[in-house]
Design an enzyme around this catalytic site. Structure first.
Site, PDB file in Angstrom:
ATOM      1  N   ARG A  68      37.615  46.270  39.090  1.00  8.83           N
ATOM      2  CA  ARG A  68      37.000  45.271  38.125  1.00  8.83           C
ATOM      3  C   ARG A  68      38.354  44.347  38.005  1.00  8.83           C
ATOM      4  NH1 ARG A  68      33.043  47.667  35.920  1.00  8.83           N
ATOM      5  NH2 ARG A  68      32.318  45.770  35.265  1.00  8.83           N
ATOM      6  N   GLU A 126      54.264  37.327  34.558  1.00 15.04           N
ATOM      7  CA  GLU A 126      53.455  35.989  34.060  1.00 15.04           C
ATOM      8  C   GLU A 126      54.183  34.983  35.187  1.00 15.04           C
ATOM      9  OE1 GLU A 126      54.447  35.635  30.212  1.00 15.04           O
ATOM     10  OE2 GLU A 126      52.711  36.593  29.457  1.00 15.04           O
ATOM     11  N   LYS A 177      31.556  44.093  42.444  1.00 11.74           N
ATOM     12  CA  LYS A 177      30.275  44.280  42.712  1.00 11.74           C
ATOM     13  C   LYS A 177      30.016  44.521  43.860  1.00 11.74           C
ATOM     14  CE  LYS A 177      29.289  41.446  38.012  1.00 11.74           C
ATOM     15  NZ  LYS A 177      28.449  40.391  37.636  1.00 11.74           N
ATOM     16  N   ASP A 225      29.312  30.398  41.474  1.00 11.41           N
ATOM     17  CA  ASP A 225      29.757  31.654  40.955  1.00 11.41           C
ATOM     18  C   ASP A 225      28.802  32.663  41.730  1.00 11.41           C
ATOM     19  OD1 ASP A 225      30.036  34.156  39.467  1.00 11.41           O
ATOM     20  OD2 ASP A 225      29.307  33.293  37.757  1.00 11.41           O
ATOM     21  N   THR A 285      33.388  37.958  40.652  1.00 11.43           N
ATOM     22  CA  THR A 285      34.033  39.134  40.152  1.00 11.43           C
ATOM     23  C   THR A 285      34.429  39.784  41.393  1.00 11.43           C
ATOM     24  OG1 THR A 285      31.892  40.188  40.358  1.00 11.43           O
ATOM     25  CG2 THR A 285      32.699  39.616  38.325  1.00 11.43           C
ATOM     26  N   TYR A 315      55.259  43.576  34.229  1.00  8.41           N
ATOM     27  CA  TYR A 315      54.780  42.364  33.818  1.00  8.41           C
ATOM     28  C   TYR A 315      55.215  41.257  34.763  1.00  8.41           C
ATOM     29  CZ  TYR A 315      52.418  41.444  29.502  1.00  8.41           C
ATOM     30  OH  TYR A 315      51.460  41.350  28.438  1.00  8.41           O
TER      31      TYR A 315
HETATM   32  C1  LIG Z   1      28.860  39.715  36.558  1.00  6.28           C
HETATM   33  C2  LIG Z   1      28.854  38.364  36.442  1.00  6.28           C
HETATM   34  C3  LIG Z   1      29.868  37.477  35.835  1.00  6.28           C
HETATM   35  C4  LIG Z   1      30.884  38.153  34.727  1.00  6.28           C
HETATM   36  O1  LIG Z   1      31.682  39.083  35.253  1.00  6.28           O
HETATM   37  P1  LIG Z   1      32.382  40.223  34.210  1.00  6.28           P
HETATM   38  O2  LIG Z   1      33.361  40.754  35.077  1.00  6.28           O
HETATM   39  O3  LIG Z   1      31.350  40.817  33.700  1.00  6.28           O
HETATM   40  O4  LIG Z   1      32.915  39.088  33.101  1.00  6.28           O
HETATM   41  C5  LIG Z   1      30.038  36.264  35.700  1.00  6.28           C
HETATM   42  N1  LIG Z   1      29.074  35.465  36.567  1.00  6.28           N
HETATM   43  C6  LIG Z   1      28.030  36.257  37.061  1.00  6.28           C
HETATM   44  C7  LIG Z   1      26.976  35.362  37.935  1.00  6.28           C
HETATM   45  C8  LIG Z   1      27.848  37.517  36.846  1.00  6.28           C
HETATM   46  O5  LIG Z   1      26.839  38.212  37.790  1.00  6.28           O
END
Ligand SMILES: *Cc1c(COP(=O)(O)O)cnc(C)c1O
Length: 414
Positions: free
Chosen positions: A232, A53, A226, A197, A223, A51
């Site tokens: 993750r 925090e 990807k 994003d 993220t 932990y």
């Molecule tokens: C995949 C994605 C997210 C969310 O990610 P999670 O890890 O699934 O919560 C947010 N924004 C965009 C543009 C995404 O493609």
């Protein structure tokens, strides 16, 4: 799996089956990938026991001698790879990263602006069923009906009219380069915070295969699992002046203890992403997507926006007399995994839309290139002609499996 095989054979067996699935199929879901063995090791390490925090040197628990160093390494690598002034590597995933931005810079009810989900935006960009659409007032921009590109005039007009607190730029199903310059200009004009994003394209940005939003945006969320090919997780890059607000919003605003095994995995992935090899990888992702798109176009599939600039191809399959869902299921039987997807201005319902969404990050991680894209386009064509022909689909699945044997996936024993 040697221990869990003994203690929990049910889970062990399912993991083995999933491993074989990932090994034997062509995975085209554009948000998925294969992480390296190093990332897998670290993700399954004892760091999950700790932990911590708070932030380095300001924790609420003792025993942070090594955790602090791990998190600081991850932060340094994120800053250096993307040229960011500051970074927070604690968000549990992409959605919480976006929530942290809203929590830091908007009050409940405030207008926030994002790309509509059915035009390629993400749930967390203000869609109705998401907390982001329920707690804030969503303003949604769309694609131009003729070009299928983001309607930048609409972005400007809506921004001037509604004066959103936050403008979200970024997408989950958009095959073209996003012009972050225009977004930055509009955000300045209306005094909004610009959040890009880059979840889908972070790996392309890291490898120089897509323009970087980092110099232009106040805040960049992503993220890490990807195209960036990490575990993750989520990450926020930002200008120094926003660090305090973002850090406070992530912890204690939204989360408790960070997932240290993930933080370490992110650090490892960021080191991998800073190599020349990764640059080549990122450019190959795009080259493969372009080649695949071209071949599919020749076979009578209709491509949203006419093609792709990135890792992803959105396909309207209606000219092949099949619906997205039926086609996606048939492809899965044939060993080719994708997801059905709405296309812009789709006349069909979201649970059985006109399109599918495919992407090349996973195949490219296996070292596949142009010849394999051509084979894939042939198979996709054959599947479209045989969606109800079980034996034909099974035959293709066998061929797919044979091809996959020649391209071992990172992290998976051959
Ligand atoms: C995949 C994605 C997210 C969310 O990610 P999670 O890890 O699934 O919560 C947010 N924004 C965009 C543009 C995404 O493609």
């Amino acid at each position: 799996m040697e221990h869990v095989k003994v203690t929990d054979s049910e889970i062990a067996e399912l993991i083995e089956l999933e491993t074989a699935r990932q090994r034997d199929k062509i995975r085209l879901i554009p948000s998925e990938n294969y992480v390296s063995s190093s990332v897998l090791e670290v993700s399954g390490s004892v760091l999950t026991n700790k932990y911590s925090e708070g932030y380095a040197k300001k924790r609420y628990y003792e025993g942070q001698q090594y955790i602090d160093q791990i998190e600081q390494l991850a932060i340094q690598r994120a800053k250096s790879l993307f040229g960011a002034e500051a970074a927070n590597v604690q968000p549990y995933s992409g959605s919480p990263a976006n929530l942290a931005v809203y929590f830091a810079f908007a009050q409940p009810g405030d207008p926030i602006m994002g790309l509509a989900l059915d035009h390629g935006g993400h749930l967390t960009h203000g869609w109705g069923v998401s907390i982001t659409g329920a707690y804030y007032t969503p303003i949604r921009y769309e694609l131009n009906p003729d070009t299928h590109l983001i309607d930048y005039d609409m972005v400007r007009d809506l921004a001037k009219k509604h004066r959103p607190k936050i403008i979200m730029a970024g997408a989950t199903a958009y095959p073209r380069i996003i012009d972050f310059n225009i977004f930055a200009e509009v955000a300045r004009e209306v005094d909004a915070l610009l959040c890009v994003d880059m979840a889908h394209i972070a790996g392309l940005v890291a490898g120089g295969a897509h323009p970087s939003p980092v110099p232009l945006a106040d805040v960049v969320t992503t993220t890490t699992h990807k195209s960036l090919r990490g575990p993750r997780g989520g990450m926020i890059l930002m200008k120094k002046k926003h660090r305090k607000a973002i850090n406070k919003a992530v912890f204690p605003g939204l989360q408790g203890g960070p997932h240290n095994h993930t933080t370490a995995g992110i650090a490892v992935a960021l080191k991998e992403a800073a190599t020349e090899e990764f640059k080549t990888y990122a450019h190959n992702i795009v080259a493969n997507a372009k080649h695949l798109a071209e071949k599919l176009n020749e076979k009578g599939f209709k491509l949203v926006s006419g093609g792709t600039d990135n890792h992803l191809v959105l396909i309207d399959v209606s000219p092949r007399n099949v619906t997205g869902k039926v086609y996606a299921k048939a492809l899965d039987t044939a060993g080719i995994v994708c997801n059905y997807n709405t296309v812009p201005f789709d006349p069909r319902p979201p649970f059985d839309p006109s399109g599918i969404r495919i992407g090349t990050p996973s195949m490219t991680s296996r070292g596949m290139g142009k010849p394999e894209m051509e084979k894939l386009a042939d198979w996709m064509d054959q599947v479209a002609n045989n969606v109800e022909n079980e034996s034909e689909l099974t035959r293709i699945a066998g061929e797919v499996k044979e091809l996959c044997k020649n391209f071992p996936a990172p992290g998976i024993p051959a």
